[in-house]
Write an enzyme that holds these catalytic residues in place. Structure first.
Site, PDB file in Angstrom:
ATOM      1  N   ASP A  67       1.149  -0.903  -0.290  1.00 43.69           N
ATOM      2  CA  ASP A  67      -0.005  -0.620   0.065  1.00 43.69           C
ATOM      3  C   ASP A  67       1.248   1.105   0.057  1.00 43.69           C
ATOM      4  O   ASP A  67      -0.034   2.517  -0.193  1.00 43.69           O
ATOM      5  CB  ASP A  67      -0.950   0.020   1.309  1.00 43.69           C
ATOM      6  N   ASP A 106      -1.036  -6.387  -0.245  1.00 45.79           N
ATOM      7  CA  ASP A 106      -1.428  -4.897   1.057  1.00 45.79           C
ATOM      8  C   ASP A 106      -3.623  -5.179   0.756  1.00 45.79           C
ATOM      9  O   ASP A 106      -3.851  -4.668   0.608  1.00 45.79           O
ATOM     10  CB  ASP A 106      -0.354  -3.864   1.564  1.00 45.79           C
ATOM     11  N   GLU A 205       9.978  -3.739  10.307  1.00 42.44           N
ATOM     12  CA  GLU A 205       9.958  -3.403   9.894  1.00 42.44           C
ATOM     13  C   GLU A 205      10.019  -1.869  11.240  1.00 42.44           C
ATOM     14  O   GLU A 205       9.777  -1.589  11.617  1.00 42.44           O
ATOM     15  CB  GLU A 205       8.880  -2.018   9.097  1.00 42.44           C
TER      16      GLU A 205
HETATM   17  O1  KIV Z   1       3.422  -0.994   1.394  1.00 42.69           O
HETATM   18  C1  KIV Z   1       4.627  -1.899   1.963  1.00 42.69           C
HETATM   19  O2  KIV Z   1       5.134  -0.964   0.632  1.00 42.69           O
HETATM   20  C2  KIV Z   1       5.858  -2.010   2.913  1.00 42.69           C
HETATM   21  C3  KIV Z   1       7.140  -2.796   2.582  1.00 42.69           C
HETATM   22  C4  KIV Z   1       7.508  -1.555   3.654  1.00 42.69           C
HETATM   23  C5  KIV Z   1       7.079  -3.342   3.802  1.00 42.69           C
HETATM   24  O3  KIV Z   1       4.691  -2.502   3.573  1.00 42.69           O
END
Ligand code: KIV
Length: 290
Positions: A67, A106, A205
């Site tokens: 996301d 996501d 993260e």
């Molecule tokens: O949304 C995204 O790109 C992520 C990564 C940073 C793990 O969740």
């Protein structure tokens, strides 16, 4: 594996189709970590478009339709405004452009937190509309019931702990997490809860290294670090950050290139050639057949 194939616009598939290959599966990713050891680190990058997916696919184990596309593609101030439609559409493009990697999408903010049932409906929609095979959601212990609900109903889930960008309004920013003992214990506990609930992998993260190591040792499934530690079972970066698309990136990003300069220098050259009429030249101009 060739990366030189192009999109056949009539079928939306790569043309020519690369040599037959089997797409990796979620169980194969999960089983990379055996008895706490991952011999072969897991490689994940974000992808948002079909062509980007084509180029990244041969080199990755997982493509994440993150996301983060809210900021990277749509210029939004955070991931909070990202919608289900955005995620479904970009995930479908990434699936069309890939053959090898597991595609994970996501779940956007607001699509899963209220209840396991709501999460199931959102996740099922994303998988049906895109062809992706797994979802990622943010949050630890509070999401464990949801992770168990989805996994036991056929939806593989990747967890995400530590710095969880969808919670920016609660966290107050994007600072590294786990600098005090209570926060450190919470993050490791979150990872453990997701693992026990059946997550097949967990993104860790923006945490200080000892926490990434503790979380990695505490869980049976692989951890995938971003701003965490080389000791995680795999790594992920936002592809545009890695390519140098933005001037400012977090400290943990390694800029492998300066793609921003390539784009802006090329646009400058193009603009100059249009203005001095050196583009298009003979080579780019159709003439009647003689
Ligand atoms: O949304 C995204 O790109 C992520 C990564 C940073 C793990 O969740």
């Amino acid at each position: 594996m060739s990366t030189s194939f192009t999109l056949d616009t009539s079928t939306s598939r790569a043309n020519p189709t690369p040599a037959p290959m089997k797409r990796l599966t979620v169980p194969r990713i999960r089983s990379r970590k055996q008895d706490g050891v991952t011999q072969d680190p897991i490689v994940m990058l974000t992808a948002y478009t079909a062509r980007q997916a084509q180029l990244l696919d041969p080199h990755c184990d997982l493509l994440l339709v993150g996301d983060s596309l809210g900021q990277v593609i749509y210029g939004l101030p955070s991931t909070v405004p990202v919608t289900m439609d955005m995620m479904a559409n970009h995930a479908a493009a990434v699936v069309r452009g890939s053959y090898h990697s597991v595609v994970v999408v996501d779940m956007p903010f607001g699509a899963y937190e209220a209840s396991p049932e709501k999460a199931f409906a959102s996740a099922a929609r994303l998988l049906k509309e895109s062809g992706a095979v797994a979802v990622k959601l943010e949050g630890g212990e509070a999401m464990a019931e949801t992770v168990a609900f989805l996994t036991s109903r056929g939806i593989p889930v990747m967890g995400h702990v530590g710095l969880t960008p969808q919670a920016v309004n609660v966290l107050g920013g994007y600072m590294a997490r786990g600098r005090c003992d209570a926060e450190a214990d919470k993050i490791v506990g979150d990872a453990r809860a997701l693992d026990e609930a059946g997550a097949f992998a967990i993104v860790v993260e923006g945490v200080v290294e000892p926490i990434a190591i503790a979380a990695t040792q505490a869980v049976a499934c692989p951890t995938i670090g971003i701003g965490a530690s080389a000791q995680c079972d795999g790594q992920v970066l936002v592809t545009e950050d890695m390519l140098g698309m933005f001037e400012r990136v977090p400290r943990f990003v390694k800029k492998y290139h300066d793609i921003a300069s390539v784009i802006s220098d090329t646009a400058e050259t193009y603009a100059k050639e249009v203005r001095d009429r050196s583009f298009p030249s003979e080579a780019q101009t159709y003439q009647p057949k003689t």
